[in-house]
Design a protein around this motif. Sequence first.
Motif, short mmCIF file in Angstrom:
data_model
loop_
_atom_site.label_atom_id
_atom_site.label_comp_id
_atom_site.label_asym_id
_atom_site.label_seq_id
_atom_site.Cartn_x
_atom_site.Cartn_y
_atom_site.Cartn_z
N SER A 1 3.81 9.56 -10.39
CA SER A 1 2.99 9.85 -11.56
C SER A 1 2.50 11.30 -11.55
N LYS A 2 2.04 11.74 -10.39
CA LYS A 2 1.50 13.10 -10.28
C LYS A 2 2.56 14.17 -10.47
N MET A 3 3.73 13.95 -9.86
CA MET A 3 4.76 14.99 -9.81
C MET A 3 5.88 14.78 -10.82
N ASP A 4 5.76 13.74 -11.64
CA ASP A 4 6.78 13.45 -12.65
C ASP A 4 8.17 13.40 -12.00
N CYS A 5 8.29 12.59 -10.97
CA CYS A 5 9.54 12.48 -10.23
C CYS A 5 9.84 11.01 -9.98
N ARG A 6 10.99 10.73 -9.39
CA ARG A 6 11.32 9.37 -8.98
C ARG A 6 11.64 9.38 -7.49
N ILE A 7 11.00 8.47 -6.76
CA ILE A 7 11.25 8.31 -5.33
C ILE A 7 11.90 6.95 -5.15
N ASP A 8 13.19 6.95 -4.88
CA ASP A 8 13.94 5.69 -4.87
C ASP A 8 13.71 4.92 -3.56
N PRO A 9 14.14 3.68 -3.48
CA PRO A 9 13.88 2.86 -2.29
C PRO A 9 14.37 3.47 -0.98
N ASP A 10 15.53 4.13 -0.98
CA ASP A 10 16.04 4.74 0.25
C ASP A 10 15.18 5.92 0.68
N LYS B 1 0.84 -1.20 0.00
CA LYS B 1 0.00 0.00 0.00
C LYS B 1 0.87 1.25 0.00
N GLU B 2 1.95 1.22 0.76
CA GLU B 2 2.84 2.37 0.80
C GLU B 2 3.58 2.55 -0.53
N HIS B 3 3.95 1.43 -1.16
CA HIS B 3 4.56 1.54 -2.49
C HIS B 3 3.58 2.12 -3.51
#
Length: 525
Positions: free
Chosen positions: A269-278, A259-261
């Motif tokens: 998707s909304k912010m056109d960014c990447r949030i990496d695992p760390d 759910k958190e992922h």
Amino acid sequence: MPVTHDESLLPLPSNLEELERCLSDAEWRIFSGCLYKIMIKGDGDEQATVLPFRPNLAQRRFISRLWHRNLILKARQLGFTTLVALLWLDHALFNANQRCGIVAQDRDAAGKIFRDKVKFAYDNLPEEIRLRFPTKASNADEMLFAHNNSSIRVATSMRSGTIHRLHVSEFGKICAKYPEKAREVVTGSIPAVPTNGITVIESTAEGPEGEFYDMVQQAEALFTDKAPLTPKDYRFHFYAWWQEPNYRLDASTVPVSDKEHDYFDLIESKMDCRIDPDQRAWYVATKRADFAGKEERMWQEYPSTPAEAFQVSTEGNYYAQDMLEVRKRGGITRVPALDLPVNTFWDIGNADGCAIWFHQELRGEDRFIDYYEEHNQDLRHYVKHLQSRGYVFGTHFLPHDAEHRRLGDYNRSTQEMLQSLMPGQNFVIVPRITELMTGIHQTRKHLKGCFIDEEGCAQGIKRLEGYRKKFSRSDNRYLDDSPDKSNQCSEGADAFRQWAQAKELGMTFSQISTYEEAPASDWRL
């Protein structure tokens, strides 16, 4: 707190001509790391560290987009107060006859900003530079420089005189805690800045209301529409938690649920960014450790999107889903007052708060046309407000404890006192229920068909949407029968519940005289 100097300033140019050229360049003064030092405070008993100031990524982005008026919505601890304090100090040192000011939420905050950011940076200038800029006057909140008659001051208001550079720190908190002070900032401090001056207002969010919220909505709309800005318009700056490189933990140490992922994927998707695992690990660990049961606080302090910063959590809220359904069917809309009697539903709280809903019934349709609440006022205040509305009243529905006599009030009940203040009006008591959740379910049931005026009841709507359960850290769950009264939503929600309970009991408002004449046992639980 112990202080360590882990890194000295970079050396100044040794050639006098080169030094003068550098000092005349504002960008060099701020970016070089040669002039200004800052103090990074440690956690708890950890030592504070003194470092040369070099703008971080968020600060560099802000400087590149600096406008006449600037509105910053941000995550915590990105250093904007520090940045602007140094920008203002630098401006005062190198420009004559300038007045630079910082508005803080209270005297304690003002003192800390002046001591730890402004004065600290001045006192730690390279000695040969500081000697060029002697102070003519210096006290606990202001420095006036002898060489050019410029000054920098930190206070809770900047109304008097012209302010060439103004920074309002944590304006959202000012709006939430001190609404009168917020109005003073808007009507006094901000107009003191000339058109060619610079204003910076920054804050984390503090709920979907108040001056800061309204200003953000307007500035964000201009940004979204890509509208050309005048010097009077605010440029919108947003800095999310995921833009801060230091907000990360080893992903192998923090379990992240599916759910958190899904949440992080949606933000990408909304912010056109990447949030990496760390980064995901840091966010989840921070939320679990510091904001368990307070999801909206995480959104306020570490927003992923501008809208999320002001979002009210539906988790743990009694009526959040129900109010969403009301909105979907168009139940929150313009509901004009009709030429019909107006009924009122009250809650008189133990914390000296009182909330009143104004209701009309048209052929079985429940229409809420108005709402009022106030705190620390006596009954005469509320009676005066009712009389000022110009309504023809039907019945006033009071909570069960309004019939209790109070020795401090000449041994009269609230009902009796209201009756004496409004002779000829009809006051009745809504019977007590033994279980709170019974009343909650009744309210959910009857919400399905009511209509609520979006303007006259705006504050009441927020109370219903914000009415939530207490969170038990020991049980790691919300407690159904224990409302959280810290956000002042209880009185408004409880007043609305009086309507649902009365309706459930068959106390139809057009036939209330029937119930006045009936024995109490006929309709009490």
